[in-house]
Every structure is written in structure tokens, then in C-alpha cells.
Design an enzyme around this catalytic site. Sequence first.
Site, short mmCIF file in Angstrom:
data_model
loop_
_atom_site.label_atom_id
_atom_site.label_comp_id
_atom_site.label_asym_id
_atom_site.label_seq_id
_atom_site.Cartn_x
_atom_site.Cartn_y
_atom_site.Cartn_z
CG ASP A 1 2.09 -3.76 1.46
OD1 ASP A 1 3.20 -3.99 0.93
OD2 ASP A 1 1.67 -2.62 1.69
CG ASN B 1 4.92 -6.04 -7.59
OD1 ASN B 1 4.14 -6.88 -7.14
ND2 ASN B 1 5.09 -4.86 -6.98
#
Length: 246
Positions: free
Chosen positions: A21, A69
Site C-alpha cells: 500500500d 480496485n
Amino acid sequence: MSLKDQINKEKLPKHVAIIMDGNGRWAKQKGMLRAIGHENGTKSVRQTVEASAEIGIKNLTLYAFSTENWNRPKLEVQTLMKLLVKSLKKEIKTLQDNSIKLCAIGCLSDLPKKAHQELLDVIEKTKDNKNMTLTLALSYGSREEIVNVIKELSVKVKNNIISAESIDESIINKHLYTQNLPDVDLLIRTSGEQRISNFLLWQIAYAELYFTDILWPDFRKEDLYEALINYQNRERRFGKTSEQLT
């Protein structure tokens, strides 16, 4: 003594999983496009994979692209898919040189045709490698995985292939994407966020969680070593008391 030398190779986690991340925030801090952050993140992938194989980690799973996503801006998704194809082509030599077997979990049929085919090609070329298994979680969501297991087992019960009474943890494990992998021992998440984000929810039941503020493009092998040392300094109880472990 270097960080690497502080690691006890006899007590390595059998399976390390990483939520990579911070690519977007890294780029924003530098006034760059998010795509540049993703591209620099691939350098961290290479360092982490090579360091893991060198130190003796047998299973490494990277959360590369979640089912959520797909909701990102279309251009960013297209960039990520192109980067996936580029990385697979570029890193095949690294995988072969380090005898790393590539696998993938998730709804892979959702991937663009070119990315899906490149992925399958590299998986095929590295299938006999023995040193480490690198698994990419692509178009992956743990809740979706568990729902699919429930559906599959329901059909088998309905068709008298198995009985409801026979369903236990081992049966469920055999129907997961990760059926050929051990449970996760260590889960690492970068960027300071302290969430699981729908990643390997079943498989991390007894995992040690390690969170670092480092953004993924800045994550280096020394940061992996620190996570491993932190892991080895913990007492893993699996529900037992300290007295029972001694």
C-alpha cells in the site's frame, strides 16, 4: 551485526503475505502521477522477492490488485494492467535465476486478455521451480473467495458428493484459491494503514500482523528483515497460555 544476520533462519515464517500500500500517496508527495508511484512500486516488489528467496522464505503472497480496485479510474486500471504485463516479461529471468515458482489467485478471468495470457505463460515457465512460491493476488477478494467455496460445497452436498457433516476446516482449505499453500504466518502492510482490506481473511486466522508507515515504493529488503525480526521476537501462542508453551 546486520539486520540480515539477526534473522534466525530456523524460525522463518512458512508463509509471508504483504499488502503493498502507498503507491499513490508516494507519487502525490512527490508531485507525480499515480502511475509513477505504481511503477516505482515494482522495484520494491523485486527487492522483496529476491530478499525473501535469498533468506529462505518458502511462500510469499503479494496483494497486487483487489476486486475493489476495478472501481478505480479507468486510466489507472489500464496503467496497472500494462505494468503487470511489462513486469511479468521483465522479471521472468529473476524468477528463473532464483528458482521461484509463480502462481496467482483471484478471479483471473477478469483480467484483460493480454495480461491474463502473459501471466499464464510465466506460470507455465516457472512451474518446476522449487526455491520459493510467489503468489500474486489479482482481481482478488477474500469474501468473494469464501462465498465461492460455500457455493461449491453446497452443490456437492446437494449432489451427495459430500455430506454436510463431513465439512471441516480441511475441506474448506481444499476449496480455497490457496489450497496448495500453508496458512499465513506473517502479514505485512505498508503505508501506515492498519486494515486487512479483504485479504486472505480465512488464511490469516493465526497470522502475526506487522504494520509499517513506510510507503510501498520506499520498502526495501532491510524493511523486510525488520519485519522478520519483529515476528521472531513475538510469542506465538495459538490460543495457549505462556505456561503451556514452556
